[in-house]
Design an enzyme around this catalytic site. Structure first.
Site, PDB file in Angstrom:
ATOM      1  N   ARG A 133      26.947  40.078  43.001  1.00  0.00           N
ATOM      2  CA  ARG A 133      26.667  39.449  41.714  1.00  0.00           C
ATOM      3  C   ARG A 133      25.414  38.590  41.680  1.00  0.00           C
ATOM      4  O   ARG A 133      25.141  37.963  40.667  1.00  0.00           O
ATOM      5  CB  ARG A 133      27.897  38.654  41.241  1.00  0.00           C
ATOM      6  N   SER A 192      36.118  37.117  48.908  1.00  0.00           N
ATOM      7  CA  SER A 192      36.892  38.171  48.242  1.00  0.00           C
ATOM      8  C   SER A 192      37.977  38.661  49.201  1.00  0.00           C
ATOM      9  O   SER A 192      37.995  38.296  50.371  1.00  0.00           O
ATOM     10  CB  SER A 192      35.977  39.334  47.855  1.00  0.00           C
ATOM     11  N   GLY A 193      38.865  39.525  48.695  1.00  0.00           N
ATOM     12  CA  GLY A 193      39.869  40.126  49.570  1.00  0.00           C
ATOM     13  C   GLY A 193      41.303  39.841  49.199  1.00  0.00           C
ATOM     14  O   GLY A 193      42.194  39.955  50.046  1.00  0.00           O
ATOM     15  N   GLU A 195      43.262  41.592  47.611  1.00  0.00           N
ATOM     16  CA  GLU A 195      44.054  42.825  47.772  1.00  0.00           C
ATOM     17  C   GLU A 195      44.271  43.173  49.244  1.00  0.00           C
ATOM     18  O   GLU A 195      44.872  44.205  49.562  1.00  0.00           O
ATOM     19  CB  GLU A 195      43.380  43.982  47.037  1.00  0.00           C
ATOM     20  N   THR A 263      41.660  34.249  45.923  1.00  0.00           N
ATOM     21  CA  THR A 263      40.253  34.345  46.329  1.00  0.00           C
ATOM     22  C   THR A 263      39.324  33.908  45.198  1.00  0.00           C
ATOM     23  O   THR A 263      39.742  33.720  44.055  1.00  0.00           O
ATOM     24  CB  THR A 263      39.926  35.764  46.827  1.00  0.00           C
ATOM     25  N   ASN A 283      44.170  36.278  42.073  1.00  0.00           N
ATOM     26  CA  ASN A 283      45.587  36.645  42.103  1.00  0.00           C
ATOM     27  C   ASN A 283      46.250  36.302  43.428  1.00  0.00           C
ATOM     28  O   ASN A 283      45.619  36.312  44.481  1.00  0.00           O
ATOM     29  CB  ASN A 283      45.732  38.150  41.855  1.00  0.00           C
ATOM     30  N   ASP A 325      48.376  40.870  38.094  1.00  0.00           N
ATOM     31  CA  ASP A 325      47.023  40.779  38.649  1.00  0.00           C
ATOM     32  C   ASP A 325      46.023  40.203  37.655  1.00  0.00           C
ATOM     33  O   ASP A 325      44.914  40.698  37.504  1.00  0.00           O
ATOM     34  CB  ASP A 325      46.532  42.141  39.158  1.00  0.00           C
ATOM     35  N   TRP A 495      31.358  45.577  29.869  1.00  0.00           N
ATOM     36  CA  TRP A 495      31.383  45.054  31.239  1.00  0.00           C
ATOM     37  C   TRP A 495      30.032  44.453  31.625  1.00  0.00           C
ATOM     38  O   TRP A 495      29.632  44.437  32.779  1.00  0.00           O
ATOM     39  CB  TRP A 495      31.755  46.181  32.214  1.00  0.00           C
TER      40      TRP A 495
END
Length: 602
Positions: A133, A192-193, A195, A263, A283, A325, A495
């Site tokens: 980003r 991140s992560g 999931e 995260t 989440n 989520d 988006w």
């Protein structure tokens, strides 16, 4: 006597500068963002307003814009964020492998390039494309947050590596997609992560040495979250109260918080007068709610932290015990607006859960919480005393049980808005919000945690709301009352990050690849439209060079919505359910990373 008085005055000034209320941001960053010729931060400023005072391009002439120049990045995956422009140089980033280019704006010649050598094994550890980003700038340094979690400081003039530091372990899924942000003498980054069962945190590093100054987790013991049980406040029973001891631990079973998610891969903002930075947590892990009963604090939470110490001043959880989520990472826009008729130092947040929140950014008090997509159905409303959404049993994946496919939940997991940033117009006090208009079926199942392996535990399908065809809306929002002022439908999710300018225009991109500019006072009045080489998930930005204003945007389809195309996935439920929902995108665009820059004709 005069000398003594001077010393006394000087000492008084020093003591005043030490007061939190008189905190200063990074003076170089402040100088660069004050120069409207630049685009020196990802949001254009520290308030995340995405507003430019440039007005050469305006409602009267934007329809005449033409392509001024283009640049191919040489990378095919999803291109999020935007370049930076600082004093005649543009700094361009790409998705993995996270190349950086410095371009001379006079000639568009590449002054230098940097391409990190990263292990390709990080790619399958990234849940929703290999996006990145954006860069940060301060004091002649460019800060790059690589996918493999390495945070790098580059010399802005030469591209030489000044320092680098490892921010996480990609082998267990701790990768990075967020843009770093510089506040004061620190560069702030997240992780991140969610999931993969990664326990979220935000970390601050010294901009000159790369030394970690503080690190604050989203879940766990108070000391590791940098939460003071007696001083960190939260909205409870209609007022602000201390969170109390073990506020996170009490809401998880056993040691689940250690793999609890939360995260921090979104955008951060900063109020220098309060010396507070603001961001959201994601989440809880896993997506199967039956495996983690409780409110799962402090996932899904707005955090307000002291930049110097990392200590949390206040927290507000949007979606306790998340069953869908609905990450809370979307940007916090700081704006001084009238809320229900009262002048307010506000924080405005468009959450994935479909509610637009307005909070008092000084105290964390809840002021407004209303749906910004009429199709949101998983909750009837937010209880203003408790701050809790009132869940509808029909759409509760927890109440409906394991391996039951709950159908027709709106919004889908990617939310009524994901990371694509909204913009604020100080001229009319309105917010311009790129949104998703998407619903889902959600079937949770039991999943075991294995370090480095996906820890999802749900199967999803996505589609437009019943009886409708458009999957997106671009909306104008009144955050003081919590009402949609106007809404403009789009075939696919919007988006792309929005940009609003003093010229009275608002610009955004579409997944088909169009850059559109509309009238800021009537978003249904389209003033400009141009098809770029690929779908747009990047953020529109603007700058001025040698007296001429330019507007630019990345194109390069990908991200969660475009993951099917970016990663070559074909099964409807692949890409965490997005592939089926967006399969028609293939009829409108193709892969390819590029920057397109527009200007008025000579």
């Amino acid at each position: 006597m005069r000398v003594a008085n001077k010393k006394l005055v000087f000492a008084s000034l020093l003591s005043m500068l030490a007061l939190p209320g008189l905190a200063v941001a990074n003076p170089d960053v402040e100088k660069q963002i004050a120069n409207q010729n630049n685009w020196a931060m990802q949001a254009g400023d520290m308030y995340n307003q995405r507003y430019s005072k440039l007005s050469q391009i305006n409602t009267q002439n934007v329809g005449k814009m033409q392509v001024a120049w283009m640049f191919s990045t040489g990378v095919l995956r999803g291109h999020e964020g935007s370049p930076l422009v600082v004093n005649g140089t543009m700094y361009i980033h790409t998705p993995f492998p996270n190349k950086v280019f410095a371009l001379d704006l006079d000639t568009q010649k590449i002054k230098w390039r940097y391409e990190p050598k990263q292990d390709a094994a990080v790619i399958p550890q990234m849940c929703c494309d290999t996006v990145y980003r954006g860069l940060a700038y301060a004091e002649n340094k460019i800060f790059l947050q690589q996918a493999d979690s390495t945070l790098v400081a580059l010399d802005a003039g030469t591209g030489k590596v000044l320092w680098s530091v490892k921010n996480g372990d990609p082998k267990v899924g701790a990768v990075n997609t967020n843009a770093p942000h510089v506040f004061k003498d620190k560069v702030i980054t997240g992780i991140s992560g969610g999931e993969w069962g990664v326990r979220g945190y935000v970390a601050a590093y010294d901009i000159n040495t790369g030394k970690q100054v503080w690190k604050a987790y989203s879940t766990g013991p108070d000391a590791e979250m940098l939460i003071d049980p007696d001083k960190t406040m939260t909205w409870t029973d209609g007022s602000l109260k201390p969170v109390g001891k073990d506020s996170s631990l009490k809401t998880w079973q056993g040691d689940q918080w250690k793999i609890g998610g939360g995260t921090t891969w979104g955008w951060y903002s900063y109020d220098k007068a309060l010396n507070l930075m603001y961001y959201g947590t994601g989440n809880p892990s896993t997506w199967n709610p039956a495996q983690r009963p409780g409110d799962n604090r402090w996932s899904m939470t707005v955090m307000a932290r002291d930049v110097d110490t990392g200590m949390a001043k206040w927290v507000f959880q949007m979606t306790p015990y998340d069953e869908w989520d609905f990450d809370g990472v979307n940007e916090m826009i700081l704006a001084d607006i009238n809320v229900k008729g009262k002048p307010t130092k506000a924080l405005v947040h468009f959450d994935r859960n479909g509610f637009g929140y307005t909070l008092d950014r000084v105290t964390g008090a809840l002021l407004v919480a209303e749906k910004y997509d009429p199709k949101v159905n998983w909750a009837t409303h937010v209880d203003m005393k408790t701050g809790r959404p009132q869940v509808v049993k029909q759409y509760s994946t927890a109440q409906n049980g394991l391996e039951h496919n709950t159908k027709g939940i709106c919004p889908a997991a990617l939310g009524s808005k994901d990371e694509q940033p909204a913009a604020f117009n100080p001229k009319n006090g309105r917010f311009y919000v790129p949104t998703n208009h998407v619903c889902m079926d959600y079937e949770p199942f039991k999943v075991d945690y294995v370090a480095g392996q996906p820890y999802v535990g749900a199967t999803l399908s996505m589609y437009p709301p019943a009886g409708e065809k458009n999957m997106g809306n671009f909306i104008e929002w009144d955050a003081g009352t919590g009402k949609i002022v106007k809404s403009h439908p789009e075939k696919f999710s919007v988006w792309s990050g929005a940009l609003v300018t003093a010229g009275g225009i608002v610009c955004y991109g579409t997944l088909e690849g169009y850059l559109k500019c509309v009238d800021a006072n009537d978003i249904n009045k389209e003033l400009f439209k141009f098809k770029t080489p690929s779908g747009i998930i990047g953020n529109v930005f603007t700058y001025e060079h040698k007296g001429k204003q330019y507007i630019g945007v990345y194109s390069g389809i990908g991200g969660w919505a475009g993951i099917g195309m970016a990663a070559g996935l074909e099964k409807d439920q692949d890409g965490l359910g997005a592939v089926g929902g967006y399969k028609e995108l293939r009829d409108y665009t193709e892969l390819g990373g590029s920057l397109t820059v527009f200007a008025l004709p000579q």
